[in-house]
Design an enzyme around this catalytic site. Structure first.
Site, PDB file in Angstrom:
ATOM      1  N   LYS A  34       0.847  -1.194   0.000  1.00  0.00           N
ATOM      2  CA  LYS A  34       0.000   0.000   0.000  1.00  0.00           C
ATOM      3  C   LYS A  34       0.882   1.244   0.000  1.00  0.00           C
ATOM      4  O   LYS A  34       1.592   1.501   0.970  1.00  0.00           O
ATOM      5  CB  LYS A  34      -0.907   0.046   1.229  1.00  0.00           C
ATOM      6  N   GLU A  87      10.329   0.620  10.289  1.00  0.00           N
ATOM      7  CA  GLU A  87      11.288   1.702  10.047  1.00  0.00           C
ATOM      8  C   GLU A  87      10.565   2.983  10.428  1.00  0.00           C
ATOM      9  O   GLU A  87       9.715   3.443   9.686  1.00  0.00           O
ATOM     10  CB  GLU A  87      11.630   1.698   8.560  1.00  0.00           C
ATOM     11  N   CYS A 144      13.147  10.509   7.560  1.00  0.00           N
ATOM     12  CA  CYS A 144      13.133   9.987   8.929  1.00  0.00           C
ATOM     13  C   CYS A 144      14.506  10.076   9.571  1.00  0.00           C
ATOM     14  O   CYS A 144      14.621  10.223  10.780  1.00  0.00           O
ATOM     15  CB  CYS A 144      12.614   8.557   8.951  1.00  0.00           C
ATOM     16  N   GLU A 200       9.718  14.683  16.229  1.00  0.00           N
ATOM     17  CA  GLU A 200      10.087  14.709  14.830  1.00  0.00           C
ATOM     18  C   GLU A 200       9.211  15.738  14.112  1.00  0.00           C
ATOM     19  O   GLU A 200       7.990  15.623  14.116  1.00  0.00           O
ATOM     20  CB  GLU A 200       9.876  13.321  14.235  1.00  0.00           C
TER      21      GLU A 200
END
Lengths: 478, 281
Positions: free
Chosen positions: A182, A256, A290, A387
């Protein structure tokens, strides 16, 4: 001195957009059984690019069953033959690389310079690398005759749409698994073009299935009982939900997740190189990375000098049309992400940090955020802990190497880190003591299919890339 | 004149010391014939947390020790286990099927400790890599310990299973909090005495006795624990709950009944660190 450049946009003629896209299941583009649709846009212009299906649980069921059926023959095919299909895919990606790069920039907002020179070449390289593994699985590290896991459910993010697809699909196929992937809700188009490439490669039906949709579609996939492996790249928040969802099952998982990397600059660093490295570390791909070097740790004695160089360099960054070959900073991927960046930078200001943004002209349409630096940041500030996933750098200072390491490790994340110093022994000692999965010394944001990538702590588990990445799709033979 | 035996108080092993449970609780254990054997410390939530603190503070130094040093330290453990062979056999015999069975388990446990000890300086050679990236960079990947690991040792194999659990976790540089066999904790208590007199730094191995059903949830949800080994959890419902708790801070989870060889077990509690550096004059 700033040079004026004439606009140099890449032509979009190479891309043939359809007005609406179907799901790719069992080797064919098919209508949704009962899913709804949504529109995917170009974040730099807010223009609608195409209509996309939000796959329902029935669609996921169909896709997983197709992958299950295909697994029987795909896993029995010799590794050499599987490898040849994957090599075909690698070559087709190279042949259609310009088309893929342009489409990636249109749907994601990233500069064409990056999609053309970094994303797409790495995509081809990943397929090429893992194609060669398919008939060498005995050397993967699990002993003789290791076995594929079965059907892999893979969910990827919007920051490197096709590259993340390659990281997921290439090792899975080489190991003999079949996949249901997806793509991210906002960036489905290159994955759907990849489905066409699978057809051109005559990949057996059902080996790769592409289902579009948002979080709910992803949940159907993760929770489907016929999935043997879940591979996810995305936020730590969703990673936790996935880890909970697979609890008590036999599903294998690799995650991840997020990061808050420290980029540490020591007083003896080569200054100009370090400035370039810090720029690349946080502004590459608009900071939608990331492993971005989002916390700059400067040794106190050079902090003023370094920041001046950094500001001067930032003033020359060009923000604008992602398809322009001179563009350094493209568009923020979505209105939602832009709102998140605004919320966190607002928190930075209200918590007392000082904000400076490069003087950029903000285009009238689309989602944009100028490259930004926060100084007077303390470790407890939200902009130093959470983040941001945007072009926003938080600057902290340190006096001793021990203090730098302490501050760098003071985060629940552990994905990456950077070290800038001319002293070899210091590089090795700092690299050794940083609790992070990827350490870039005197460089940053480098990726390669042979080089394992993945995090410590709450940045997830498992590795992608290299032999270690292959192991994530295999189990020991009987 | 007959001599009265001096009996051992069965205590916990935390941070290299032998505390009683802070809760003051104990539970009774019995042999095969239902004869009373001992009052064993019944570890509490607080004991589990103390053990995590001890493990975290021991982790840095143990993970920094050279692989050669870790190999020697663990080999030394097998030497001391050999010296206590009779004691281990006697303890296993109290609940074992046969003397032969008990002797086999002890010998296998000692041999397994030797085997794992030898891995310390080979893990990086076998699992690490030098990565031929497409560019002028030196790039390598090495295994590193995950950190603090909580483990539930198998109930049915009170020495061999415990040794496999502990050795596979600490050989790579992790620190461990292990919940010993609830029904047969005596070999674990003797192993703690072996560890205390060996060169394993205090806090690297912490052994709790008591009910894993009570203690394990606190370890599974603990924010300073990086991984959890559920090998000894027999109930599916409890394993499910523990795995869900572990997701809070994304602990690495080894599920029950996972069949794997020793090296794969070691790797379960290791991270891969990749380091890049450019080449050039």
């Amino acid at each position: 001195m700033v040079f004026e450049y004439a606009p140099a946009p890449e032509s979009t003629k190479v891309v043939n957009l359809k007005t609406n896209y179907e799901l790719f299941i069992d080797g064919k583009f098919v209508k949704s059984k009962n899913g709804s649709t949504y529109k995917t846009i170009n974040p730099a212009t807010e223009e609608v690019l195409a209509e996309i299906i939000e796959a329902s649980s029935e669609d996921i069921d169909y896709a997983v069953n197709s992958a299950r059926k295909a697994f029987k023959s795909w896993s029995k095919l010799s590794g050499a033959e599987r490898g040849k299909y994957i090599y075909r895919i690698a070559r087709l990606i190279q042949e259609r690389s310009r088309e893929l790069a342009v489409l990636e920039s249109m749907n994601n907002g990233k500069p064409i310079r990056e999609s053309r020179d970094i994303d797409i070449p790495l995509v081809a390289a990943h397929f090429f690398h893992y194609a060669g593994w398919a008939d060498k699985l005995d050397y993967a590290g699990l002993g003789k005759n290791p076995q594929p896991l079965g059907v892999a459910g893979q969910i990827i993010p919007w920051n490197f749409p096709l590259l993340m697809l390659a990281w997921k699909i290439a090792p899975a196929l080489a190991a003999g698994n079949t996949v249901v992937l997806k793509p991210a809700e906002t960036t489905p188009l290159t994955a759907l073009l990849f489905a066409e490439i699978c057809q051109q490669a005559e990949l057996p039906d059902g080996v790769v299935n592409i289902v579009t949709g948002a979080g709910e579609t992803g949940r159907f996939l993760v929770e489907h009982p016929e999935i043997d492996k879940v591979a996810f790249t995305g936020s730590t928040e969703v990673g936790r939900l996935i880890a909970q969802a697979v609890a008590g099952t036999d599903k294998k998982v690799t995650l991840e997740l997020g990061g808050k990397a420290a980029n540490i600059v020591f007083d003896d660093a080569a200054m100009d190189q370090a400035v370039e490295g810090v720029i690349n570390g946080i502004f590459f791909n608009q900071g939608h990375v990331c492993c971005a070097g989002s916390r700059l740790l400067l040794q106190e004695s050079i902090s003023d000098e370094f920041l001046n160089l950094l500001y001067e360099r930032m003033k020359t960054l060009r923000m604008g049309d992602p398809l322009d070959k001179n563009t350094d900073i493209g568009a923020i991927n979505s209105a939602a992400q832009l709102a998140k960046i605004h919320a966190l930078t607002q928190a930075g200001k209200s918590e007392g940090a000082e904000m400076w943004s490069a003087p950029c002209e903000i285009p009238n349409k689309g989602f944009w955020f100028a490259p930004t630096v926060f100084t007077n940041v303390s470790l407890s500030h939200r902009i130093a802990r959470e983040e941001i996933f945007g072009p926003v750098l938080s600057v902290l200072t340190f006096r001793t190497p021990d203090e730098a390491i302490e501050k760098a490790n003071n985060t629940p994340f552990g994905l990456s880190a950077g070290i800038w110093t001319e002293k070899g022994s210091r590089i090795l000692e700092v690299a050794h003591r940083l609790r992070a999965g990827v350490i870039w010394a005197n460089t940053f944001n480098k990726f390669d299919p042979t080089s394992p990538f993945g995090g410590y702590k709450e940045s997830g588990y498992g590795r992608e890339g290299g032999r270690q990445g292959l192991e994530a799709y295999l189990k020991a033979g009987k | 004149m007959s001599n009265i035996d001096v009996k051992r108080t069965a205590k916990l092993f935390i941070g290299g010391a032998f505390p009683r449970s802070e809760s003051g609780r104990t539970y009774e254990i019995f042999d095969n014939n239902q004869n009373f054997l001992a009052n064993v410390a019944l570890a509490s939530r607080k004991d589990a947390r103390d053990a995590v603190v001890a493990a975290r503070s021991a982790f840095t130094k143990w993970s920094e020790a050279t692989a050669y040093n870790r190999a020697q330290v663990l080999y030394r453990v097998s030497e001391l286990m050999q010296g206590r062979r009779e004691q281990f056999v006697e303890e296993l015999n109290l609940c074992s099927k046969s003397n032969k069975h008990a002797e086999n388990e002890v010998d296998e446990a000692i041999n397994l400790m030797v085997w794992f000890a030898g891995w310390a300086d080979k893990i990086a050679m076998v699992t690490g890599s030098s990565n031929p990236v497409a560019g002028p960079f030196f790039d390598f990947s090495i295994p590193e310990p995950t950190g603090v690991v909580a483990a539930i040792a198998p109930d049915k194999s009170p020495l061999l299973g415990l040794v496999e659990t502990i050795a596979s976790i600490v050989v790579g540089g992790n620190a461990v909090i292990v919940i010993a066999s609830e029904t047969q904790p005596l070999p674990a208590i003797s192993l703690a005495e072996v560890l205390a007199t060996s060169d394993v730094p205090g806090g690297v191995v912490n052994i709790l006795t008591g009910s894993y059903k009570e203690i394990a949830p606190w370890l599974a949800s603990h924010q300073d624990v990086n991984a959890i080994d559920l090998s000894g959890v027999e109930s599916k419902a409890i394993a499910l709950e523990l795995e869900k708790e572990a997701a809070i801070n994304l602990k690495r989870v080894l599920r029950p009944n996972t069949k794997m060889d020793g090296l794969t077990r070691i790797k379960t509690f290791l991270e891969t660190k990749t380091v890049w550096h450019p080449r050039g004059f």
